[in-house]
Motif scaffolding. Structure first.
Motif, short mmCIF file in Angstrom:
data_model
loop_
_atom_site.label_atom_id
_atom_site.label_comp_id
_atom_site.label_asym_id
_atom_site.label_seq_id
_atom_site.Cartn_x
_atom_site.Cartn_y
_atom_site.Cartn_z
N HIS A 151 -14.75 44.09 -33.08
CA HIS A 151 -13.93 44.08 -34.29
C HIS A 151 -12.62 44.83 -34.12
O HIS A 151 -11.60 44.43 -34.68
CB HIS A 151 -14.71 44.66 -35.47
CG HIS A 151 -15.70 43.72 -36.05
ND1 HIS A 151 -15.37 42.72 -36.92
CD2 HIS A 151 -17.04 43.61 -35.85
CE1 HIS A 151 -16.43 42.03 -37.24
NE2 HIS A 151 -17.48 42.55 -36.61
N LEU A 152 -12.63 45.90 -33.36
CA LEU A 152 -11.44 46.74 -33.24
C LEU A 152 -10.39 46.18 -32.29
O LEU A 152 -9.20 46.23 -32.59
CB LEU A 152 -11.83 48.15 -32.79
CG LEU A 152 -12.67 48.96 -33.76
CD1 LEU A 152 -13.16 50.24 -33.09
CD2 LEU A 152 -11.88 49.28 -35.03
N ASP A 153 -10.81 45.67 -31.14
CA ASP A 153 -9.81 45.22 -30.17
C ASP A 153 -10.24 43.97 -29.39
O ASP A 153 -9.70 43.69 -28.34
CB ASP A 153 -9.43 46.35 -29.21
CG ASP A 153 -10.57 46.78 -28.31
OD1 ASP A 153 -11.70 46.26 -28.42
OD2 ASP A 153 -10.32 47.65 -27.46
N ASP A 154 -11.21 43.22 -29.92
CA ASP A 154 -11.69 41.98 -29.33
C ASP A 154 -12.29 42.16 -27.93
O ASP A 154 -12.45 41.19 -27.20
CB ASP A 154 -10.57 40.93 -29.25
CG ASP A 154 -10.13 40.47 -30.63
OD1 ASP A 154 -11.00 40.34 -31.51
OD2 ASP A 154 -8.92 40.26 -30.83
N THR A 155 -12.67 43.38 -27.56
CA THR A 155 -13.29 43.61 -26.27
C THR A 155 -14.77 43.28 -26.36
O THR A 155 -15.44 43.65 -27.31
CB THR A 155 -13.12 45.10 -25.85
OG1 THR A 155 -11.73 45.38 -25.74
CG2 THR A 155 -13.80 45.38 -24.52
N THR A 156 -15.24 42.57 -25.36
CA THR A 156 -16.68 42.30 -25.25
C THR A 156 -17.14 42.74 -23.87
O THR A 156 -16.31 43.03 -23.00
CB THR A 156 -16.98 40.78 -25.43
OG1 THR A 156 -16.40 40.07 -24.32
CG2 THR A 156 -16.43 40.27 -26.75
N ASP A 157 -18.43 42.77 -23.66
CA ASP A 157 -18.94 43.15 -22.34
C ASP A 157 -18.49 42.20 -21.25
O ASP A 157 -18.54 42.52 -20.08
CB ASP A 157 -20.46 43.24 -22.35
CG ASP A 157 -20.94 44.61 -22.80
OD1 ASP A 157 -20.15 45.56 -22.76
OD2 ASP A 157 -22.12 44.73 -23.17
N ARG A 158 -18.05 41.03 -21.62
CA ARG A 158 -17.57 40.07 -20.62
C ARG A 158 -16.17 40.43 -20.15
O ARG A 158 -15.72 39.94 -19.13
CB ARG A 158 -17.59 38.66 -21.20
CG ARG A 158 -19.00 38.15 -21.49
CD ARG A 158 -18.98 36.74 -22.04
NE ARG A 158 -18.21 36.60 -23.26
CZ ARG A 158 -18.62 36.89 -24.49
NH1 ARG A 158 -19.84 37.35 -24.66
NH2 ARG A 158 -17.85 36.71 -25.53
N ASP A 159 -15.46 41.29 -20.92
CA ASP A 159 -14.06 41.61 -20.56
C ASP A 159 -13.96 42.59 -19.42
O ASP A 159 -14.67 43.50 -19.27
CB ASP A 159 -13.33 42.17 -21.80
CG ASP A 159 -13.19 41.12 -22.87
OD1 ASP A 159 -13.17 39.92 -22.53
OD2 ASP A 159 -13.10 41.48 -24.05
#
Length: 159
Positions: A151-159
């Protein structure tokens, strides 16, 4: 995938602890202190809370220390509140210190050893139970940190 029961428990706990750092690293203080709801919870607050949890279980209960933490009756959510002098890095450093202290305490106990201070109903948890509980506790918060990052910066574990 292979090891003694203690090695496997400690490795899973360490993996979860390192994941906290990974999930919060790179957040600015503004992003890390944003709340997604009405609770006191934020990504930075979760890190501060987990530092408190380390002290609560390993210092206060397992080792029997007179450790109280920052929360009070007047402010039961103080462990989620970020002080003006705290940054993401200082919170992560405090978390690392709390985890290191927990590790040093646990070296003095065997898995079947009971905590020096009883918890509920005058029952004392074993170190084995504490390891399992901490794995569960940190894993739940890592799931929350996943949601915060997305939600905060569109970071996911895939990034």
């Amino acid at each position: 995938f292979v090891g003694s029961e203690r090695e496997l428990l400690e490795n899973h706990l360490e993996h979860n602890r390192l994941t906290v750092r990974h999930k919060v690293a790179g957040l600015t203080l503004d992003l890390a202190t944003q709340r997604l709801g009405n609770s006191h919870t934020s990504a930075a607050g979760i890190v501060k809370h987990l530092s408190e949890v380390e002290g609560w279980w390993f210092r206060r209960f397992l080792n029997g220390e007179e450790w109280t933490g920052v929360s009070t009756k007047e402010n039961p959510d103080a462990e989620f509140d970020i002080d003006a002098n705290e940054t993401v890095e200082t919170l992560l450093d405090e978390y690392d210190k709390a985890c290191e202290l927990s590790r040093s305490i646990c070296k003095n106990f065997q898995l079947d050893d009971l905590s020096k201070r009883p918890y509920r109903n005058d029952l004392s948890p074993s170190l084995r139970w504490l390891y399992l509980h901490m794995i569960e506790e940190i894993a739940r918060h890592n799931g929350r940190l996943d949601i915060y990052r997305e939600h905060l910066d569109d970071t996911t574990d895939r990034d």
